[in-house]
Write an enzyme that holds these catalytic residues in place. Structure first.
Site, PDB file in Angstrom:
ATOM      1  N   GLY A   1     -39.196 -31.709  17.609  1.00 51.63           N
ATOM      2  CA  GLY A   1     -39.280 -30.190  18.429  1.00 51.63           C
ATOM      3  C   GLY A   1     -40.046 -30.486  19.971  1.00 51.63           C
ATOM      4  O   GLY A   1     -39.939 -31.813  20.365  1.00 51.63           O
ATOM      5  N   GLU A   2     -40.676 -29.529  19.860  1.00 53.30           N
ATOM      6  CA  GLU A   2     -41.700 -29.619  21.428  1.00 53.30           C
ATOM      7  C   GLU A   2     -40.768 -29.953  22.686  1.00 53.30           C
ATOM      8  O   GLU A   2     -41.325 -30.279  23.742  1.00 53.30           O
ATOM      9  CB  GLU A   2     -42.867 -30.380  21.293  1.00 53.30           C
ATOM     10  CG  GLU A   2     -42.679 -31.930  21.218  1.00 53.30           C
ATOM     11  CD  GLU A   2     -43.936 -32.599  20.995  1.00 53.30           C
ATOM     12  OE1 GLU A   2     -44.104 -33.762  21.669  1.00 53.30           O
ATOM     13  OE2 GLU A   2     -44.628 -32.373  19.994  1.00 53.30           O
ATOM     14  N   GLY A   3     -39.427 -29.605  22.346  1.00 57.63           N
ATOM     15  CA  GLY A   3     -38.543 -30.026  23.546  1.00 57.63           C
ATOM     16  C   GLY A   3     -38.364 -31.153  23.921  1.00 57.63           C
ATOM     17  O   GLY A   3     -37.932 -31.770  24.868  1.00 57.63           O
TER      18      GLY A   3
END
EC number: 2.4.2.21
Length: 342
Positions: free
Chosen positions: A308-310
């Site tokens: 996640g988190e880009g």
């Protein structure tokens, strides 16, 4: 961006923005395609890189696409469903990770640095978790519409490519509930490990999705209602960012399961709503690949990532920048006087 629709009903403004999305600039795409055909290489030799360059040109509206001002936007929110034990990590980790982003210590910080990309982190009321979606709606209509509008700020200040990420303990449960609402099937089809859910934790996650769908019932047939009832602040904001980018002709790179679930809301409203988007990668979260197939999005990368988190979208940004560099910087047969194939 078009003026707001003066109806007084919050979701009507969002529906108006979806209905007035600009189409692709086919003339710009044709210019880029013609240049690709003249570059010093056999036709198609750069494979997907050629497609990506043409995609950017088509949506930026210019024959020579750019990736000089890429921005990674990470939206962080907290969820009441986390108190149900659907993740091996406590909800407090969300705020701690936002601190890591701010301090430059997270994976996405390093990836952005490697590819010279800006990073903006949006704190969406981290001290105020949304209600448990098995017992209440995550947001009311006004708050959901306002959060979508807040997400539109992701492109404020200018960007020529936007990569989207998220942070929120419990939000793969939210994504699973949203996909179950949009596409049906069984809860098990849409629930995966997330941050590492196994055994009883995974069982609680599946049960939570089933309970949420049963609680909200037929109201989930409307995509925006599904978003406000079983979504979350970061999911709503991501939908807003995608919508704003479309109106400003900024191509978007989607990250993993949660970001793609947010995008699916817009796709359910208009099947062309994601035409300006690239799927940065397919994550190890099992339902992400299933969702990409539903959206007919082909991932740029498959690296087994599930952070996640880009992070996956940010890595894909490196591929996008390479595609643009080749498109802009390579010589052409016409310029070099090199003989093309007979």
């Amino acid at each position: 961006m078009p003026a707001q629709n003066p109806t007084g009903l919050p979701f009507d403004d969002i529906r108006h923005l979806v209905a007035t999305m600009p189409a692709a600039d086919q003339a710009a795409g044709d210019m880029a395609r013609a240049r690709q055909g003249d570059l010093l290489k056999p036709p198609g030799a750069l494979g997907r890189l050629e497609e990506i360059a043409i995609h950017l040109a088509t949506w930026q509206g210019k024959g020579m696409p750019s990736a000089d001002r890429p921005m990674v936007a990470v939206f962080a929110a907290t969820h009441g469903i986390a108190d149900r034990g659907v993740s091996p990590y406590p909800g407090a980790v969300t705020k701690q990770m936002v601190g890591a982003f701010t301090d430059g210590k997270a994976a996405v910080n390093q990836i952005c640095s490697a590819f010279d990309a800006g990073l903006r982190v949006f704190d969406l009321a981290l001290d105020l978790p949304t209600p448990d979606i098995t017992q209440d709606a995550a947001l009311d209509e006004r708050a959901c519409a306002a959060t979508i509008a807040f997400g539109m700020q992701a492109i404020a200040g200018g960007a020529d490519v936007l990569a989207l990420g998220e942070m929120g303990i419990g939000n793969t449960t939210i994504a699973a509930a949203l996909c179950h609402a949009l596409y049906g099937g069984e809860a098990e089809d849409w629930v995966g490990a997330g941050t590492g859910s196994t055994g009883e934790v995974l069982d609680r996650k599946i049960a939570a999705v089933k309970e949420a769908i049963a609680f909200h019932g037929a109201a989930l047939s409307d995509p925006l209602e599904a978003l406000r009832r079983v979504g979350g602040r970061e999911v709503a904001a991501i939908a807003g960012a995608i919508l704003a980018a479309r109106h400003e002709r900024v191509p978007v790179i989607l990250d993993g399961y949660v970001v793609t679930a947010a995008a699916a809301v817009l796709h359910a409203m208009d099947a062309s709503a994601l035409d300006h988007c690239l799927a940065g990668h397919v994550s190890a979260e099992k339902a992400h690949g299933r969702l990409l197939e539903k959206l007919k999005l082909k991932p740029v990368l498959d690296l087994g990532m599930r952070l996640g988190e880009g992070s996956g979208a940010a890595v894909a940004l490196g591929v996008v920048k390479a595609a643009v560099a080749c498109h802009r910087g390579m010589g052409t047969f016409s310029e070099a006087g090199v003989s093309d194939k007979a």
